[in-house]
Design an enzyme around this catalytic site. Structure first.
Site, mmCIF file in Angstrom:
data_model
loop_
_atom_site.group_PDB
_atom_site.id
_atom_site.type_symbol
_atom_site.label_atom_id
_atom_site.label_comp_id
_atom_site.label_asym_id
_atom_site.label_seq_id
_atom_site.Cartn_x
_atom_site.Cartn_y
_atom_site.Cartn_z
ATOM 1 N N LEU A 155 0.853 -1.196 0.000
ATOM 2 C CA LEU A 155 0.000 0.000 0.000
ATOM 3 C C LEU A 155 0.886 1.243 0.000
ATOM 4 O O LEU A 155 1.986 1.218 0.545
ATOM 5 C CB LEU A 155 -0.884 0.013 1.255
ATOM 6 C CG LEU A 155 -1.816 -1.178 1.451
ATOM 7 C CD1 LEU A 155 -2.495 -1.086 2.802
ATOM 8 C CD2 LEU A 155 -2.858 -1.229 0.362
ATOM 9 N N ASP A 156 0.401 2.329 -0.610
ATOM 10 C CA ASP A 156 1.153 3.574 -0.463
ATOM 11 C C ASP A 156 0.697 4.259 0.824
ATOM 12 O O ASP A 156 -0.210 3.790 1.503
ATOM 13 C CB ASP A 156 1.033 4.455 -1.713
ATOM 14 C CG ASP A 156 -0.368 4.999 -1.939
ATOM 15 O OD1 ASP A 156 -1.109 5.150 -0.964
ATOM 16 O OD2 ASP A 156 -0.716 5.269 -3.099
ATOM 17 N N SER A 157 1.354 5.382 1.153
ATOM 18 C CA SER A 157 1.097 5.965 2.470
ATOM 19 C C SER A 157 -0.340 6.480 2.589
ATOM 20 O O SER A 157 -0.911 6.461 3.677
ATOM 21 C CB SER A 157 2.103 7.076 2.754
ATOM 22 O OG SER A 157 2.097 8.027 1.703
#
Lengths: 123, 103
Positions: A79-81
């Site tokens: 996942l990205d932030s």
């Protein structure tokens, strides 16, 4: 007589504490008491873990095969932030509002579970 | 990916959280649209600016806060999503189940 003294000493110093610490490496002092209280109030640690994992399974991007309690949102689950922020927000469905400073610190599935476990209002 | 976040990153996360909370206060039938709008806007704008361009990010933060204030008004009950957003939404699905499972 010396045998008896040895027996008494081994009773006086139970070896339970280090073994528990090994089982829960992230446990803070007093953690077990808190968990016990939470369990009595409604949610057991297992229930929380199951529900947090269910929340994560609801995210299309999360690969269920990689989903383990120790998984990190960004490193293991891909996942990205911003996705991670969404995931932590989704955990708020336990009827708690996680303050920003604390939400920023939640980076793994286990940390999310622990946060809910130590929050008495969660249900 | 580093595990430490800068103050600027935290400000963006905080705005994103506020925007997601705004979505939850909107009428049920419009919620998906608001959610798509918020996700699309954050993701596309984050991709459009280099991470080191601090003044550009600060500008976007200010603009985002003003926009969000407008959207937080309870009189705003619906929002419009473009074809482009719907297309993006199909390729980047978020959470499939929105409602809380019965316990």
């Amino acid at each position: 007589m010396s045998f008896l003294r040895l027996a008494v000493r081994s009773v006086a110093r139970p070896r339970v504490a280090p073994r528990l610490a090994a089982t829960f490496p992230h446990a803070r002092p007093g953690f077990l008491q808190v968990a016990g209280y939470a369990a009595a109030a409604g949610l057991s640690k297992e229930q929380i873990a199951t529900r947090v994992l269910d929340v994560l399974k609801g995210f299309e991007k999360v690969d269920p095969a990689k989903l383990t309690p120790s998984a990190s949102f960004t490193d293991d689950l891909g996942l990205d932030s911003l996705d991670a922020v969404e995931v932590v927000m989704a955990v708020e469905e336990f009827s708690v509002e996680i303050p920003d400073a604390e939400a920023d610190e939640i980076k793994t599935v286990q940390q999310a579970i622990d946060y809910i476990a130590k929050t008495p209002d969660a249900h | 990916m580093s595990t430490r976040h800068s103050g600027l990153q935290k400000e963006v996360f905080s705005l994103y959280r506020r925007a997601l909370r705004m979505v939850n206060l909107k009428p049920e039938q419009a919620r998906q649209k608001f959610l798509l709008y918020v996700r699309y806007t954050f993701k596309s704008q984050a991709a459009a600016v280099p991470p080191r361009n601090i003044s550009a990010i600060e500008h976007m933060l200010r603009r985002g806060r003003r926009q969000l204030e407008m959207y937080e008004d309870s009189k705003v009950r619906d929002c419009w999503v473009s074809k482009e957003m719907l297309e993006w939404g199909k390729q980047n699905p978020g959470r499939s189940v929105q409602s809380r499972p019965p316990t």
